[in-house]
Design a protein around this motif. Structure first.
Motif, PDB file in Angstrom:
ATOM      1  N   ARG A  36      24.195  14.802   7.845  1.00  0.00           N
ATOM      2  CA  ARG A  36      23.807  14.381   9.194  1.00  0.00           C
ATOM      3  C   ARG A  36      23.579  12.870   9.221  1.00  0.00           C
ATOM      4  O   ARG A  36      23.944  12.203  10.188  1.00  0.00           O
ATOM      5  CB  ARG A  36      22.536  15.127   9.621  1.00  0.00           C
ATOM      6  CG  ARG A  36      22.114  14.844  11.055  1.00  0.00           C
ATOM      7  CD  ARG A  36      20.805  15.531  11.394  1.00  0.00           C
ATOM      8  NE  ARG A  36      20.378  15.181  12.739  1.00  0.00           N
ATOM      9  CZ  ARG A  36      20.550  15.930  13.813  1.00  0.00           C
ATOM     10  NH1 ARG A  36      21.164  17.094  13.703  1.00  0.00           N
ATOM     11  NH2 ARG A  36      20.129  15.538  14.999  1.00  0.00           N
ATOM     12  N   GLU A  37      22.993  12.332   8.135  1.00  0.00           N
ATOM     13  CA  GLU A  37      22.714  10.905   8.092  1.00  0.00           C
ATOM     14  C   GLU A  37      24.012  10.094   8.062  1.00  0.00           C
ATOM     15  O   GLU A  37      24.149   9.078   8.769  1.00  0.00           O
ATOM     16  CB  GLU A  37      21.863  10.576   6.863  1.00  0.00           C
ATOM     17  CG  GLU A  37      20.441  11.130   6.913  1.00  0.00           C
ATOM     18  CD  GLU A  37      20.385  12.647   6.728  1.00  0.00           C
ATOM     19  OE1 GLU A  37      21.334  13.226   6.122  1.00  0.00           O
ATOM     20  OE2 GLU A  37      19.408  13.263   7.201  1.00  0.00           O
ATOM     21  N   GLU A  38      24.977  10.510   7.241  1.00  0.00           N
ATOM     22  CA  GLU A  38      26.259   9.810   7.167  1.00  0.00           C
ATOM     23  C   GLU A  38      26.981   9.864   8.509  1.00  0.00           C
ATOM     24  O   GLU A  38      27.558   8.866   8.963  1.00  0.00           O
ATOM     25  CB  GLU A  38      27.135  10.433   6.079  1.00  0.00           C
ATOM     26  CG  GLU A  38      26.630  10.180   4.668  1.00  0.00           C
ATOM     27  CD  GLU A  38      27.350  11.023   3.632  1.00  0.00           C
ATOM     28  OE1 GLU A  38      27.431  10.585   2.471  1.00  0.00           O
ATOM     29  OE2 GLU A  38      27.827  12.127   3.978  1.00  0.00           O
ATOM     30  N   ALA A  39      26.974  11.035   9.143  1.00  0.00           N
ATOM     31  CA  ALA A  39      27.640  11.176  10.440  1.00  0.00           C
ATOM     32  C   ALA A  39      26.950  10.325  11.501  1.00  0.00           C
ATOM     33  O   ALA A  39      27.616   9.710  12.347  1.00  0.00           O
ATOM     34  CB  ALA A  39      27.665  12.639  10.861  1.00  0.00           C
ATOM     35  N   THR A  40      25.621  10.281  11.458  1.00  0.00           N
ATOM     36  CA  THR A  40      24.879   9.482  12.435  1.00  0.00           C
ATOM     37  C   THR A  40      25.228   7.999  12.293  1.00  0.00           C
ATOM     38  O   THR A  40      25.430   7.297  13.294  1.00  0.00           O
ATOM     39  CB  THR A  40      23.361   9.687  12.264  1.00  0.00           C
ATOM     40  OG1 THR A  40      23.042  11.062  12.518  1.00  0.00           O
ATOM     41  CG2 THR A  40      22.578   8.809  13.236  1.00  0.00           C
ATOM     42  N   GLN A  41      25.308   7.504  11.063  1.00  0.00           N
ATOM     43  CA  GLN A  41      25.664   6.100  10.845  1.00  0.00           C
ATOM     44  C   GLN A  41      27.057   5.789  11.390  1.00  0.00           C
ATOM     45  O   GLN A  41      27.277   4.737  12.007  1.00  0.00           O
ATOM     46  CB  GLN A  41      25.604   5.785   9.351  1.00  0.00           C
ATOM     47  CG  GLN A  41      24.195   5.775   8.781  1.00  0.00           C
ATOM     48  CD  GLN A  41      24.184   5.591   7.263  1.00  0.00           C
ATOM     49  OE1 GLN A  41      25.221   5.391   6.641  1.00  0.00           O
ATOM     50  NE2 GLN A  41      22.997   5.655   6.670  1.00  0.00           N
ATOM     51  N   ALA A  42      27.995   6.717  11.180  1.00  0.00           N
ATOM     52  CA  ALA A  42      29.345   6.512  11.699  1.00  0.00           C
ATOM     53  C   ALA A  42      29.358   6.550  13.221  1.00  0.00           C
ATOM     54  O   ALA A  42      30.055   5.749  13.864  1.00  0.00           O
ATOM     55  CB  ALA A  42      30.288   7.572  11.130  1.00  0.00           C
ATOM     56  N   LEU A  43      28.599   7.467  13.806  1.00  0.00           N
ATOM     57  CA  LEU A  43      28.517   7.547  15.266  1.00  0.00           C
ATOM     58  C   LEU A  43      27.954   6.259  15.850  1.00  0.00           C
ATOM     59  O   LEU A  43      28.475   5.740  16.849  1.00  0.00           O
ATOM     60  CB  LEU A  43      27.636   8.737  15.681  1.00  0.00           C
ATOM     61  CG  LEU A  43      28.254  10.120  15.602  1.00  0.00           C
ATOM     62  CD1 LEU A  43      27.176  11.193  15.702  1.00  0.00           C
ATOM     63  CD2 LEU A  43      29.268  10.315  16.730  1.00  0.00           C
TER      64      LEU A  43
END
Length: 408
Positions: free
Chosen positions: A177-184
């Motif tokens: 979730r953290e990696e996806a949030t950073q990309a978003l």
């Protein structure tokens, strides 16, 4: 409950859906499955039931509802961020989609065919001038898909590959979730800067026109516009690029169908062949997510209000009660409606553009390189096994130089 979602694929037959879907269509066409987060939505696998789900306005694609079935941690990361228009409550979705309808009219997309042809020819020129074998994905499929969507939206070509990498982080089930949030955040920030630049100095691009007509007039906020353009970029380059690769692979693995395709000159026949490829290969192979807003019955199964639903397009597109010999690619098949672009109010906004891209790419590729072939045994083609899209890491190909045709 024995099935966890996504159901496992048989990677010996990577272009086919998971084999358990055939069993479920016959024995348990509407059944609960267990998700990564412990939720147990209903999996719908038969064609008619998928059609019913996607046609029913009481079953909504609203990720703000508690029962929404997030397929991965990266999917749930969107919560708390400005949501893409297609994940919003139906009333908001309809308003924002209406802002884009004129931009994606089929006749408007048809005007882009010559420029798409030039893009494809230029990419093939560059690929053919280089060494053999070559990775078709890196040398052709991804550059073409990126250039088409960047030209349409008004996204600078410089840095587009970085945007692709960020998109794949969001689209990977292996991303936290953290990696996806950073990309978003990175993607939303990029497109917010484009919105602000077009507020200062409008461009004659899709982003420029929507900003001038909707953001500058107060109908759409800048963050919502950035999320809209981010989602258009995401859907407008990844699925087409992956389909360029998988469609090429499917034809190379079926010489009889490839020969039929090479002989096609009638535009209607080429369109029908592309539609069959889309039925046969589901790049967007994971379910269409919905939530029931009232009690409904699908396929004889009662689904309570608030429960999640996963309507499975690749299973529906191989339903033997609808398609004769469904596991066979047949480019002369009388095409029924397939679910590669979805259905109902969430039918893909850019489907007309995608069809033109597929027609131009496949016809030009096999016309200009009639001896195109895989450069490795089929079993050595590496598939991306943890993405929300079905694709390959590379597609090594080669050809006989003496057989090349020049563009018309």
């Amino acid at each position: 409950m024995s099935d966890s979602y996504p159901l496992p694929k048989d990677w010996q037959h990577p272009l086919d859906p998971p084999p358990d879907y055939k069993r479920l269509r016959q024995e348990a066409p509407v059944c609960p499955v267990r998700m990564w987060d412990g939720k147990t939505p209903w999996l719908v696998s038969r064609y008619q039931d998928v059609l019913a789900v996607l046609s029913d306005p009481r079953l909504v694609l609203d990720s703000t509802l508690p029962g929404f079935p997030h397929i991965s941690p990266s999917s749930s990361a969107r919560q708390g961020r400005p949501l893409p228009f297609f994940l919003r409550p139906d009333a908001e979705y309809r308003v924002q989609r209406a802002m884009l309808v004129q931009e994606f009219l089929p006749r408007r997309m048809e005007l882009l065919r010559p420029s798409i042809q030039r893009t494809v020819d230029a990419a093939l020129d560059a690929m053919l001038a280089g060494p053999r074998p070559v990775d078709l994905m890196g040398a052709f499929a991804l550059p073409v898909a990126l250039q088409v969507i960047c030209d349409l939206l008004g996204v600078p070509h410089a840095g587009a590959e970085r945007l692709h990498v960020l998109s794949r982080t969001i689209g990977s089930r292996a991303s936290s979730r953290e990696e996806a949030t950073q990309a978003l955040v990175a993607l939303d920030d990029f497109f917010l800067e484009l919105v602000e630049a077009n507020l200062r100095e409008p461009t004659d691009t899709l982003i420029g026109r929507v900003v001038a007509e909707q953001v500058a007039t107060g109908r759409l906020s800048a963050p919502d516009a950035a999320s809209m353009f981010h989602s258009l970029f995401y859907a407008g380059h990844g699925p087409p690029a992956y389909m360029f690769g998988l469609g090429t692979l499917a034809l190379l693995l079926d010489p009889g169908q490839l020969e039929k395709f090479r002989e096609m000159e009638d535009p209607a026949a080429i369109t029908a062949a592309v539609q069959e490829l889309l039925r046969f290969i589901n790049v967007s192979h994971l379910a269409r997510q919905r939530v029931a807003t009232v009690d409904v019955t699908i396929g004889g199964q009662l689904i309570r209000a608030g429960e999640g639903i996963l309507a499975q397009p690749d299973s529906a597109n191989r339903d033997e009660t609808v398609f004769s010999d469904p596991d066979r690619l047949d480019l002369h098949r009388e095409v029924h409606r397939h679910f590669a672009f979805g259905h109902g109010i969430h039918l893909c906004t850019g489907r007309a553009l995608s069809l033109i891209e597929f027609e131009v790419v496949f016809k030009t590729l096999f016309q200009r390189i009639p001896t195109l072939r895989l450069a490795v045994p089929p079993e050595e083609v590496r598939f991306k096994k943890d993405e929300n899209l079905l694709g390959v890491h590379e597609l090594p190909v080669t050809w006989e130089p003496a057989s090349l045709y020049s563009p018309r």
